[in-house]
Design an enzyme around this catalytic site. Sequence first.
Site, short mmCIF file in Angstrom:
data_model
loop_
_atom_site.label_atom_id
_atom_site.label_comp_id
_atom_site.label_asym_id
_atom_site.label_seq_id
_atom_site.Cartn_x
_atom_site.Cartn_y
_atom_site.Cartn_z
N GLU A 44 -2.65 -34.67 17.88
CA GLU A 44 -3.77 -34.31 18.74
C GLU A 44 -4.99 -34.05 17.87
O GLU A 44 -4.91 -33.50 16.78
CB GLU A 44 -3.41 -33.05 19.52
CG GLU A 44 -4.49 -32.56 20.46
CD GLU A 44 -4.09 -31.29 21.19
OE1 GLU A 44 -4.61 -31.06 22.30
OE2 GLU A 44 -3.26 -30.51 20.66
N LYS A 119 -5.11 -35.94 28.57
CA LYS A 119 -4.21 -34.79 28.67
C LYS A 119 -4.28 -34.15 30.05
O LYS A 119 -5.36 -33.78 30.54
CB LYS A 119 -4.61 -33.79 27.59
CG LYS A 119 -3.71 -32.57 27.47
CD LYS A 119 -4.20 -31.71 26.30
CE LYS A 119 -3.34 -30.48 26.09
NZ LYS A 119 -3.85 -29.67 24.95
N CYS A 160 0.49 -32.11 23.42
CA CYS A 160 0.56 -30.69 23.12
C CYS A 160 1.06 -29.83 24.29
O CYS A 160 2.25 -29.82 24.59
CB CYS A 160 -0.80 -30.21 22.61
SG CYS A 160 -0.74 -28.64 21.70
#
Length: 280
Positions: A44, A119, A160
């Site tokens: 990320e 995301k 994440c």
Amino acid sequence: MAETLDIALVQTRTPATAAAGLVHVEPLIRRAAAEGAKLIATPEGTNLLEQRRALRDAALADEAADPAVAGLKGLAAELGVWLAVGSVLVRSGVEGDARAANRSLLLDPTGAVAARYDKLHVFDVDLPGGETYRESAAVRPGEAAVVADTPWGRLGLSICYDVRFPHLYRGLAKAGASLIAVPAAFTRPTGEAHWETLLRARAIETGAFVLAPAQGGTHEDGRRTWGRSLVVDPWGQVIARADHDEPCLVHAKLDMSAVERARGAVPSLLHDRDFDLPTP
């Protein structure tokens, strides 16, 4: 479909601008390719990590204008590899919304974008040690899950904080993902407590390989991230890892037939049942 896959995870400590981010990651990607990796995965925030809002906004560019994105496309084409760019922070392009997109890019060996994923879950928290994160203030969440075809099977994309939402991973597996990327810039307290456990759980639940390249160490903006990049097989075993926070490579050779074996032994993806939820 190829039965084995040589992969490399790139662990980084990304600087605060995209130009510097490319300089930081490029030698590691070149080394990974020279050492035989056919799929190379980065963390990320591969292009930049900057949590101070004014400096971050000044560093952001549109995806098409970001120097790290351009450089990474060129590297994939030059080296003839698949490059799973864990995420880049770029302008979202949504009118009236100044927040960034936290976007994974899967680049094929011509340098073309084979898939994009923004995301889905953003991380807002006040930690006991005094650290505060408000990702929602800076990042516009995505709207859709994404899987992409590769020569080794379908790759599911996540980033994440997504790792804490198991229904996403079940959806990726049911859409055919045999590989799932979980690039991250995990905080140190949550990383030390939860990183490996969560990744192994997602692999066990999906019967898929989990590829987790991470940021590690103390960054220019003061954040401290938990490295320990690792690869988990479909049975939940860690088959390759870094045991530190320093920039490095983690290599693994994946036997893709392990996915079918794991799902055959525990066919839970076939056994969903509808049920009524309890009243809150």
